[in-house]
Scaffold this active site. Structure first.
Site, PDB file in Angstrom:
ATOM      1  CE1 TYR A 111      -3.427   2.676   0.462  1.00 51.24           C
ATOM      2  CE2 TYR A 111      -1.750   3.541   2.009  1.00 51.24           C
ATOM      3  CZ  TYR A 111      -3.206   3.546   1.214  1.00 51.24           C
ATOM      4  OH  TYR A 111      -4.010   4.475   1.130  1.00 51.24           O
ATOM      5  CD1 TRP A 113      -1.965   7.414  -0.908  1.00 52.87           C
ATOM      6  CD2 TRP A 113      -1.753   9.406  -2.551  1.00 52.87           C
ATOM      7  NE1 TRP A 113      -3.051   8.278  -1.037  1.00 52.87           N
ATOM      8  CE2 TRP A 113      -2.733   9.335  -1.311  1.00 52.87           C
ATOM      9  CE3 TRP A 113      -1.455  10.399  -3.119  1.00 52.87           C
ATOM     10  CZ2 TRP A 113      -3.368  10.340  -1.960  1.00 52.87           C
ATOM     11  CZ3 TRP A 113      -2.304  11.361  -3.626  1.00 52.87           C
ATOM     12  CH2 TRP A 113      -3.222  11.140  -2.943  1.00 52.87           C
TER      13      TRP A 113
END
Ligand SMILES: Nc1nc2c(c(=O)[nH]1)N[C@H]1C(S)=C(S)[C@@H](COP(=O)(O)OP(=O)(O)OC[C@H]3O[C@@H](n4cnc5c(=O)[nH]c(N)nc54)[C@H](O)[C@@H]3O)O[C@H]1N2
Ligand SMILES: Nc1nc2c(c(=O)[nH]1)N[C@H]1C(S)=C(S)[C@@H](COP(=O)(O)OP(=O)(O)OC[C@H]3O[C@@H](n4cnc5c(=O)[nH]c(N)nc54)[C@H](O)[C@@H]3O)O[C@H]1N2
Ligand SMILES: [Mo]
Length: 765
Positions: A111, A113
């Site tokens: 996980y 960005w």
């Protein structure tokens, strides 16, 4: 002579790249009305100093491989080795794990960005690679929206849909009279949109609305998370108690003799059950303003009056995502939808609800919507998954069961974890616990640009290029731009892009051609662009051929802008335009959720006290509620070491904001060195005495790079304090905003100097 402009995209905006004496210089996009300064110093020496330059392997792992054990992670020095040797070892280890333990022993959730750019999207690349290698344990949902992602499709619509269909600012300006927000509309957050923010519209949207006469009410533990240029009424509220206030607002509306039940009758199911709960018929407790006042700290009279104001004005009801990043995070979102339904303005111009204006630039956009470029990740043969924020539970308790969305699952036994484009030692809660969890697997692989806390915990660190060092296509839903992200500068050190790294491992495992499809970087960009161009065509949007796009640098989609009213079609004809819920209507009561039989998330919105909050017994020991919100000067941990982020620090540490009353009680003055602590951890910070924070609350932004000095965190990272517990047994979402702490002025020690550094290296033994 006019020269073509060269662009680069980041999550926080588009930059123009100028070559100056052979070195690139970044400028904000010329016609961006509120450009974000976050990315301007991406190329600064202080940023580049912390790049990973060569493949690096933890000494113990280099010597003993997976038999080294994880005990030395984060402590032992690294050894820099050549790419070929490193990739050989990595391919060998992946093969060992899948052969000995099966692919369900590989955690590839990864996980984070990462960076903007649709081809070099690190997770997509890693997932595609691991799928072809036989699969991996994935993670579902996000830290952003754990509770909401699971709840909202049952009751109204998927979050992706809700985010992309928020009523546009021009409509707010023209039609709304009142804008009531829970958690502000922080322009600091609206700097970003995942994939590449375009022109920044939230500051001007807010200003235009205020100038047009829209009245703003901000219900929030802090005051300064909204700036309209005009007056905003601040109603301080105890953190994590918004649900009680929303229920009381609904109570006040339903209790009016002139209450109009037409909307809930035609557009909703379950009003009877919701009403029975709100009035106390079903549980003996009416959710009156007085009841809510006791929980929230908001005066009952203000709640009653606000209910009238909402009914009597065209009102947009808004909530920050932070509300659901908390214990029982489903409830404030469900209660908001229920409140908006009771108010009856959903689908009218300028009325209804949004979740919400603020978290990203995207919301309130009038730009067109279509499918952007995306890399095909293939199919994952492994079924096992975790809700994303349960990563430490998974590593610490293999074989244990967990519930998720009405079903029971088992945590797999992970031997190898692989991260590309995320920083769990930024994003996870209770980082001391995470550190223990990360010592469990045999092997930890991290692809990174910088020596983050996660990279420093790894066994194998692979150096990755930044967006400015490769070619890509930038795009984000409803941001109004497609950006040719041209390489501006050569890679630093021996860094390679994620795709090339994974292609080289795939070669060693025999599936390189399947992975690359024999396309090079530009071949991929053309492919992804053309696919997206076809999708745009179906939506009536003409995009030029790839060559022209690449040459022009930018496609501006604003000619296709149109005002947008959320749920307009549903309101006009709910039979022809039903929602994707089981009933096709808004579900104030969900049969499906009720059928799961969950005590902590029953069939309608309810008030449940958070695990930790100002009304709990624990508040006697830890009397302050910590809000760890998104940082204004960086994206999460990204660019924390850049001048822009560092300029907002005090003595190098992340400041924490404390109310004058709480500061005085503890003898704390502005600028004092302070320690925040609870049973989970402690960190240093610098106090900012701030009347914009309500009493009982401390606000400290996330993102300071983790730096443990024994048990004390040195830089001001709130995630050594936060709670690592699922929001509920429905979603298991991140509950970072549920956290009590105490704070003290530090007088009895001299702190160690703050440092942002690469780990120690040794020469090959
Ligand atoms: N206490 C608390 N904690 C929170 C939150 C909170 O509100 N409170 N919010 C949560 C939320 S909403 C989120 S989304 C998470 C965010 O958590 P993350 O998304 O994990 O945080 P980032 O710092 O953005 O990490 C991205 C990493 O990817 C790296 N990277 C960038 N580009 C590339 C690339 O091209 N390739 C590779 N391989 N790596 C790259 C960056 O250097 C960086 O280290 O944090 C969560 N944590
Ligand atoms: N500059 C910048 N922008 C970002 C990010 C970043 O790292 N940097 N991260 C992005 C990401 S990944 C996400 S998910 C979004 C997140 O968007 P949000 O989750 O909305 O952002 P936060 O800043 O955590 O919180 C918003 C506001 O909610 C308030 N708040 C917190 N708890 C409560 C509560 O219990 N009740 C009420 N009423 N208010 C509360 C906080 O004080 C804060 O001002 O932001 C995005 N935008
Ligand atoms: Mo997020």
């Amino acid at each position: 002579m006019s020269r073509k402009r060269v662009y680069s995209a980041a999550h926080w905006g588009v930059y123009e790249v100028e070559q100056h004496n052979g070195a690139p210089v970044l400028h904000p996009l010329r016609d961006d009305p509120s450009p974000s300064p976050i990315g301007l110093d991406q190329l600064d020496e202080s940023v580049q100093r912390l790049r990973v330059r060569k493949p690096s392997v933890r000494r113990g792992w280099l010597e003993h491989g997976p038999r080294a054990g994880g005990g030395g992670r984060g402590q032992e020095p690294f050894v820099e080795i050549g790419w070929d040797e490193c990739l050989d070892r990595l391919a060998e280890e992946l093969d060992r794990v899948r052969t000995e333990h099966g692919n369900a022993a590989i955690f590839g959730g990864s996980y984070g960005w990462s960076s903007a750019g649709r081809f070099h999207h690190a997770q997509s690349q890693l997932h595609r690679f691991l799928n072809m290698a036989g699969g991996y344990v994935r993670s579902v949902d996000s830290y952003s929206l754990g509770a909401a992602n699971v709840l909202m499709p049952h009751i109204v619509a998927p979050m992706l849909e809700l985010n992309a269909t928020v009523t546009s600012w021009d409509v707010i300006m023209r039609h709304s009279r009142l804008f009531v927000t829970f958690g502000g509309v922080p322009a600091k957050n609206a700097q970003v949109s995942s994939g590449g923010a375009g022109r920044h519209r939230v500051p001007s949207g807010l200003r235009a609305a205020a100038q047009a006469g829209v009245r703003f009410v901000n219900i929030s533990p802090v005051r300064d998370n909204i700036d309209t240029g005009g007056p905003v009424e601040w109603i301080p509220i105890r953190p994590n108690t918004d649900t009680a206030m929303m229920l009381a607002l609904a109570y006040a509306m339903i209790s009016r003799p002139d209450f109009d039940a037409k909307f809930v009758g035609r557009y909703c199911v379950g009003f009877a059950q919701f009403r029975a709960y709100v009035t106390g018929e079903s549980d003996g407790q009416a959710k009156t303003p007085l009841w809510a006042s006791d929980i929230t700290g908001v005066p009952a009279a203000r709640i009653s009056a606000l209910a009238d104001e909402i009914l009597e004005n065209r009102t947009m009801l808004n909530a920050a995502w932070a509300l659901q990043r908390a214990a029982h995070g489903e409830q404030p979102f469900w209660a908001l939808v229920a409140l908006a339904a009771v108010a009856g303005q959903i689908g009218l111009p300028g009325g209804g609800f949004a979740v919400g204006y603020g978290p990203m630039n995207l919301m309130g956009s009038a730009h067109p919507r279509f499918g952007g470029p995306t890399l095909n990740q293939g199919r994952n043969p492994v079924d096992a998954f975790i809700p994303v924020a349960r990563v430490a539970d998974m590593l610490l308790r293999p074989g244990d069961s967990f519930t998720y969305n009405g079903k029971t699952h088992t945590y797999p036994d992970i031997r190898m974890a692989w991260w590309a484009g995320g920083n769990p030692f930024h994003h996870h809660q209770d980082l001391n616990r995470l550190a223990a969890a990360f010592r469990r697997p045999d092997t930890l692989v991290v692809q990174e640009q910088f020596w983050t806390a996660t990279a420093r915990m790894a066994d194998i660190v692979l150096p990755v290029t930044t967006t400015l060092e490769r070619n890509d296509v930038g795009f984000s839903t409803r941001e109004g731009l497609v950006i040719a992200m041209r390489q501006a500068t050569p890679p630093v050190g021996e860094s390679r892009d994620d795709h090339s790294i994974l292609a080289a491992v795939a070669r060693r495992l025999g599936f390189e051609a399947a992975f690359t499809e024999n396309l090079d970087e530009m071949g991929w960009l053309r492919r992804l662009y053309d696919e997206s161009r076809d999708k745009a065509g179906l939506a009536g949007i003409a995009m030029p051929p790839f060559e022209q796009f690449w040459d022009d640098g930018l496609i501006d989609l604003s000619p296709y802008d149109a005002p947008h009213v959320a749920f307009a079609a549903f309101r006009a004809d709910p039979d022809r335009h039903p929602l994707q819920t089981p009933s096709g209507r808004i579900e104030l009561y969900s049969e499906r959720i009720a059928s799961f039989g969950l005590q902590d998330c029953p069939g309608h919105a309810v008030w449940r006290p958070p695990f930790e909050w100002l009304g709990a017994d624990a508040a006697e020991r830890y009397p302050l509620h910590l809000i760890s919100d998104q940082p204004a000067t960086r994206l999460h941990s990204q660019l924390d070491h850049a001048p822009h982020s560092q300029a907002a620090k005090a003595a190098g540490r992340e400041p924490c904001h404390i109310s004058p009353q709480d500061a005085a009680k503890r003898g704390i003055s502005d600028g004092d060195l302070v320690e925040l602590f609870n049973d989970r951890g402690r960190c240093l910070s610098s106090a900012v005495v701030d009347a914009a924070v309500m009493q009982g609350v401390i606000r400290m932004a996330t993102g300071a790079w983790l730096d443990m000095r024994g048990t004390l965190e040195n830089n001001g990272n709130p995630n050594v304090l936060t709670l690592d517990r699922g929001a509920s047994s429905l979603s298991q979402g991140c509950a970072a905003q549920t956290c009590l702490v105490e704070i003290r002025r530090v007088e009895d020690m001299v702190p160690q100097p703050v440092s942002y550094a690469a780990p120690p290296f040794v020469r090959r033994p």
